[in-house]
Design an enzyme around this catalytic site. Structure first.
Site, PDB file in Angstrom:
ATOM      1  N   ARG A  31      60.207   9.123 122.727  1.00 58.72           N
ATOM      2  CA  ARG A  31      60.329   7.679 122.984  1.00 58.72           C
ATOM      3  C   ARG A  31      60.592   6.922 121.672  1.00 58.72           C
ATOM      4  O   ARG A  31      61.677   6.409 121.432  1.00 58.72           O
ATOM      5  CB  ARG A  31      59.048   7.166 123.669  1.00 58.72           C
ATOM      6  CG  ARG A  31      59.163   5.759 124.238  1.00 58.72           C
ATOM      7  CD  ARG A  31      58.994   4.630 123.226  1.00 58.72           C
ATOM      8  NE  ARG A  31      57.730   4.677 122.488  1.00 58.72           N
ATOM      9  CZ  ARG A  31      57.457   3.896 121.455  1.00 58.72           C
ATOM     10  NH1 ARG A  31      58.361   3.028 120.999  1.00 58.72           N
ATOM     11  NH2 ARG A  31      56.310   3.996 120.813  1.00 58.72           N
ATOM     12  N   ASP A  32      59.605   6.895 120.794  1.00 59.97           N
ATOM     13  CA  ASP A  32      59.731   6.076 119.586  1.00 59.97           C
ATOM     14  C   ASP A  32      60.834   6.619 118.681  1.00 59.97           C
ATOM     15  O   ASP A  32      61.592   5.867 118.070  1.00 59.97           O
ATOM     16  CB  ASP A  32      58.387   6.075 118.840  1.00 59.97           C
ATOM     17  CG  ASP A  32      58.212   4.879 117.926  1.00 59.97           C
ATOM     18  OD1 ASP A  32      59.186   4.127 117.738  1.00 59.97           O
ATOM     19  OD2 ASP A  32      57.099   4.699 117.392  1.00 59.97           O
ATOM     20  N   HIS A 224      49.070   5.204 114.199  1.00 54.99           N
ATOM     21  CA  HIS A 224      50.512   5.362 114.456  1.00 54.99           C
ATOM     22  C   HIS A 224      51.237   4.828 113.219  1.00 54.99           C
ATOM     23  O   HIS A 224      51.360   3.617 113.043  1.00 54.99           O
ATOM     24  CB  HIS A 224      50.825   4.533 115.712  1.00 54.99           C
ATOM     25  CG  HIS A 224      52.255   4.493 116.142  1.00 54.99           C
ATOM     26  ND1 HIS A 224      52.710   5.108 117.290  1.00 54.99           N
ATOM     27  CD2 HIS A 224      53.344   3.875 115.618  1.00 54.99           C
ATOM     28  CE1 HIS A 224      53.998   4.868 117.459  1.00 54.99           C
ATOM     29  NE2 HIS A 224      54.420   4.123 116.447  1.00 54.99           N
ATOM     30  N   HIS A 226      54.553   4.647 110.714  1.00 54.53           N
ATOM     31  CA  HIS A 226      55.952   4.904 110.356  1.00 54.53           C
ATOM     32  C   HIS A 226      55.949   5.156 108.849  1.00 54.53           C
ATOM     33  O   HIS A 226      55.200   4.508 108.103  1.00 54.53           O
ATOM     34  CB  HIS A 226      56.829   3.713 110.754  1.00 54.53           C
ATOM     35  CG  HIS A 226      57.022   3.638 112.245  1.00 54.53           C
ATOM     36  ND1 HIS A 226      58.162   4.083 112.863  1.00 54.53           N
ATOM     37  CD2 HIS A 226      56.196   3.232 113.236  1.00 54.53           C
ATOM     38  CE1 HIS A 226      58.040   3.931 114.171  1.00 54.53           C
ATOM     39  NE2 HIS A 226      56.855   3.412 114.437  1.00 54.53           N
ATOM     40  N   CYS A 257      61.868   1.177 114.936  1.00 57.44           N
ATOM     41  CA  CYS A 257      61.741   0.195 115.996  1.00 57.44           C
ATOM     42  C   CYS A 257      62.932  -0.732 115.879  1.00 57.44           C
ATOM     43  O   CYS A 257      63.102  -1.382 114.856  1.00 57.44           O
ATOM     44  CB  CYS A 257      60.431  -0.590 115.895  1.00 57.44           C
ATOM     45  SG  CYS A 257      60.324  -1.886 117.145  1.00 57.44           S
ATOM     46  N   ASN A 266      58.793   7.648 112.432  1.00 57.59           N
ATOM     47  CA  ASN A 266      57.354   7.935 112.472  1.00 57.59           C
ATOM     48  C   ASN A 266      57.072   9.070 111.502  1.00 57.59           C
ATOM     49  O   ASN A 266      57.954   9.873 111.191  1.00 57.59           O
ATOM     50  CB  ASN A 266      56.943   8.423 113.862  1.00 57.59           C
ATOM     51  CG  ASN A 266      57.118   7.378 114.938  1.00 57.59           C
ATOM     52  OD1 ASN A 266      58.177   7.257 115.512  1.00 57.59           O
ATOM     53  ND2 ASN A 266      56.083   6.620 115.196  1.00 57.59           N
TER      54      ASN A 266
HETATM   55  P1  HMG Z   1      63.182 -10.571 129.288  1.00 60.01           P
HETATM   56  O1  HMG Z   1      64.617 -10.787 129.109  1.00 60.01           O
HETATM   57  O2  HMG Z   1      62.232 -11.619 128.860  1.00 60.01           O
HETATM   58  O3  HMG Z   1      62.840 -10.107 130.784  1.00 60.01           O
HETATM   59  O4  HMG Z   1      62.818  -9.209 128.524  1.00 60.01           O
HETATM   60  P2  HMG Z   1      62.882 -10.879 132.143  1.00 60.01           P
HETATM   61  O5  HMG Z   1      61.613 -10.549 132.868  1.00 60.01           O
HETATM   62  O6  HMG Z   1      63.220 -12.336 131.924  1.00 60.01           O
HETATM   63  O7  HMG Z   1      64.117 -10.178 132.890  1.00 60.01           O
HETATM   64  C1  HMG Z   1      65.431 -10.280 132.360  1.00 60.01           C
HETATM   65  C2  HMG Z   1      66.267  -9.139 132.891  1.00 60.01           C
HETATM   66  O8  HMG Z   1      65.726  -7.894 132.408  1.00 60.01           O
HETATM   67  C3  HMG Z   1      66.295  -9.040 134.410  1.00 60.01           C
HETATM   68  O9  HMG Z   1      67.562  -8.503 134.793  1.00 60.01           O
HETATM   69  C4  HMG Z   1      65.244  -8.011 134.675  1.00 60.01           C
HETATM   70  O10 HMG Z   1      65.440  -7.350 135.896  1.00 60.01           O
HETATM   71  C5  HMG Z   1      65.432  -7.045 133.514  1.00 60.01           C
HETATM   72  P3  HMG Z   1      68.807  -9.446 135.213  1.00 60.01           P
HETATM   73  O11 HMG Z   1      68.258 -10.264 136.330  1.00 60.01           O
HETATM   74  O12 HMG Z   1      69.131 -10.253 133.998  1.00 60.01           O
HETATM   75  O13 HMG Z   1      69.844  -8.448 135.562  1.00 60.01           O
HETATM   76  N1  HMG Z   1      64.204  -6.306 133.251  1.00 60.01           N
HETATM   77  C6  HMG Z   1      64.114  -4.969 133.204  1.00 60.01           C
HETATM   78  N2  HMG Z   1      65.038  -4.002 133.356  1.00 60.01           N
HETATM   79  C7  HMG Z   1      64.601  -2.729 133.262  1.00 60.01           C
HETATM   80  N3  HMG Z   1      63.316  -2.392 133.024  1.00 60.01           N
HETATM   81  C8  HMG Z   1      62.376  -3.322 132.877  1.00 60.01           C
HETATM   82  C9  HMG Z   1      62.775  -4.679 132.967  1.00 60.01           C
HETATM   83  N4  HMG Z   1      62.101  -5.840 132.843  1.00 60.01           N
HETATM   84  C10 HMG Z   1      62.990  -6.821 133.027  1.00 60.01           C
HETATM   85  N5  HMG Z   1      61.122  -2.966 132.647  1.00 60.01           N
HETATM   86  C11 HMG Z   1      61.483  -7.225 128.291  1.00 60.01           C
HETATM   87  C12 HMG Z   1      61.499  -8.723 128.507  1.00 60.01           C
HETATM   88  C13 HMG Z   1      60.083  -6.846 127.920  1.00 60.01           C
HETATM   89  C14 HMG Z   1      61.880  -6.550 129.582  1.00 60.01           C
HETATM   90  C15 HMG Z   1      62.470  -6.875 127.163  1.00 60.01           C
HETATM   91  O14 HMG Z   1      62.144  -7.657 126.068  1.00 60.01           O
HETATM   92  C16 HMG Z   1      62.426  -5.423 126.777  1.00 60.01           C
HETATM   93  O15 HMG Z   1      62.822  -4.546 127.528  1.00 60.01           O
HETATM   94  N6  HMG Z   1      61.934  -5.144 125.555  1.00 60.01           N
HETATM   95  C17 HMG Z   1      61.826  -3.776 125.086  1.00 60.01           C
HETATM   96  C18 HMG Z   1      61.418  -3.773 123.677  1.00 60.01           C
HETATM   97  C19 HMG Z   1      61.152  -2.365 123.218  1.00 60.01           C
HETATM   98  O16 HMG Z   1      61.181  -1.401 123.980  1.00 60.01           O
HETATM   99  N7  HMG Z   1      60.898  -2.243 121.906  1.00 60.01           N
HETATM  100  C20 HMG Z   1      60.619  -0.995 121.288  1.00 60.01           C
HETATM  101  C21 HMG Z   1      59.270  -0.447 121.662  1.00 60.01           C
HETATM  102  S1  HMG Z   1      57.909  -1.160 120.769  1.00 60.01           S
HETATM  103  C22 HMG Z   1      57.724  -0.137 119.422  1.00 60.01           C
HETATM  104  O17 HMG Z   1      58.567   0.674 119.162  1.00 60.01           O
HETATM  105  C23 HMG Z   1      56.457  -0.221 118.624  1.00 60.01           C
HETATM  106  C24 HMG Z   1      55.518   0.949 118.882  1.00 60.01           C
HETATM  107  O18 HMG Z   1      56.147   2.184 118.600  1.00 60.01           O
HETATM  108  C25 HMG Z   1      54.261   0.827 118.015  1.00 60.01           C
HETATM  109  C26 HMG Z   1      54.516   0.615 116.519  1.00 60.01           C
HETATM  110  O19 HMG Z   1      55.374   1.300 115.928  1.00 60.01           O
HETATM  111  O20 HMG Z   1      53.800  -0.209 115.962  1.00 60.01           O
HETATM  112  C27 HMG Z   1      55.051   0.984 120.344  1.00 60.01           C
HETATM  113 MG    MG Z   2      56.362   3.019 116.597  1.00 62.25          MG
END
Ligand code: HMG
Ligand code: MG
Length: 324
Positions: A31-32, A224, A226, A257, A266
């Site tokens: 995933r990450d 966790h 990086h 990220c 990571n």
């Molecule tokens: P948004 O635009 O605010 O969502 O995004 P919304 O609820 O307003 O919906 C907008 C559109 O997105 C709609 O579609 C929804 O259906 C669709 P449209 O009507 O425009 O066609 N939608 C989705 N589609 C698929 N799957 C879903 C989903 N939800 C809504 N689950 C949202 C909000 C959270 C969805 C968006 O910002 C997003 O997907 N963000 C992902 C960010 C991400 O994955 N970042 C990386 C992971 S975090 C990380 O890596 C850190 C970590 O490793 C820890 C660390 O390192 O510290 C965990």
């Molecule tokens: Mg991470």
């Protein structure tokens, strides 16, 4: 000389007294790691990766992310991965979910564990999940309640614990607020993320001691890191010295990220496992088995992976003419 001066020196405190005898490796590479690779790995290679680390003894794997594919294109095949992966009974497979839509997709695809994620910093929450900190907690209240009602386990991530790419230093009080907020929702474990790899050992000690003093149990904490600035293993050592038992890592040192500019991979699973075994800590992971998977993965992604242990292993194999 007076009595005090002539008294024998107290024996040195053993720096490693609190280091656990067994540590759980939580593999986040599928995933990450993959979410930030330039090359998109085909689904069958992802399955080979996941099944390979499990075969090497890893018992906790984050296999994908049910987020909007427009935000994270590399994991657009989340349904296929979650449905097709061959599961073993003693392994926990998890997937990231940002909202109810993600939870529904994950549970339909057979996931029994999910992870919710948010940052300790306000700006990172807006950039990464398009929500304020309060909105994120409110969204996750519904998600965690529903997941638990469906019999699923929920993990929680706090990102940007040691620094935010937009806000800089993040006060401990903010980390504590988000950590307590997620625990109150019912997550079974909190993974404390150094999203942009800025933390250094004393800071890790300060934050972990702060959270422990605020009443968060050691068994609820995972780390966790990086390895953006090369401090991850030093930071992990401090976490171990404080008794932390769960370490997140990504095979080969994959990762980053996309919404944290400058974040890199990571800490590499092979490097962590090598260090732990050298310290006499058990992981249940077979390092040779692990490195056989990462050697192939580098080939599939068409790049040299950053893991130091992997590089040393490949160098050794080349010198002695051994097929990897
Ligand atoms: P948004 O635009 O605010 O969502 O995004 P919304 O609820 O307003 O919906 C907008 C559109 O997105 C709609 O579609 C929804 O259906 C669709 P449209 O009507 O425009 O066609 N939608 C989705 N589609 C698929 N799957 C879903 C989903 N939800 C809504 N689950 C949202 C909000 C959270 C969805 C968006 O910002 C997003 O997907 N963000 C992902 C960010 C991400 O994955 N970042 C990386 C992971 S975090 C990380 O890596 C850190 C970590 O490793 C820890 C660390 O390192 O510290 C965990
Ligand atoms: Mg991470």
């Amino acid at each position: 000389m007076n009595d005090v001066q002539s008294a024998p020196a107290a024996p040195p405190t053993d720096l490693f007294d609190a280091v656990p005898t067994d540590v759980s490796i939580y593999e986040v590479g599928p995933r990450d790691g993959l979410q930030n690779e330039k090359a998109v790995l085909p689904t069958d290679r992802k399955l080979e990766f996941i099944e390979g680390v499990v075969a090497a003894g890893v018992r906790r794997v984050e296999i994908t992310s049910f987020v909007d594919p427009r935000w994270i294109p590399a994991l657009a095949d989340h349904n296929e991965v979650a449905r097709a992966v061959r599961r073993t009974a003693d392994t926990q497979y998890s997937a990231l979910v940002p909202n109810m839509r993600g939870l529904d997709g994950a549970s339909r695809a057979g996931m029994r564990e999910v992870a919710v994620f948010m940052a300790a910093s306000e700006t990172h929450n807006r950039k990464n999940i398009n929500k304020s900190t309060d909105e994120a907690l409110a969204t996750y209240r519904v998600v965690v309640d529903e997941a638990r009602a469906r019999g699923m386990r929920v993990r929680g991530y706090v990102s940007c614990v040691y620094g935010c790419p937009y806000e800089g230093t993040v006060p401990l009080a903010q980390v504590d607020r988000v950590a307590q907020g997620l625990l109150d929702l019912g997550v079974y474990e909190l993974s404390l993320g150094d999203t942009i790899g800025v933390g250094t050992p004393r800071q890790i000690e300060y934050v972990l001691r702060g959270l422990l003093a605020a009443g968060i149990g050691l068994d609820r904490l995972a780390v966790h890191f990086h390895d953006t600035r090369g401090t991850a293993l030093a930071n992990i050592t401090v976490a171990l010295q404080l008794g932390v038992k769960t370490i997140d890592s990504a095979l080969g040192g994959l990762g980053g990220c996309p919404y944290a500019p400058g974040a890199s991979g990571n800490v590499a699973t092979e490097d962590v496992v090598y260090m732990l075994h050298g310290m006499g800590v058990r992981t249940g992971v077979d390092l040779d088995g692990l490195v056989a998977v990462s050697a192939k993965l580098g080939g599939y992604l068409g790049r040299e992976l950053p893991s130091k242990y992997l590089k040393a292993h490949l160098g050794h194999c080349a010198r002695v003419g051994k097929v990897v």
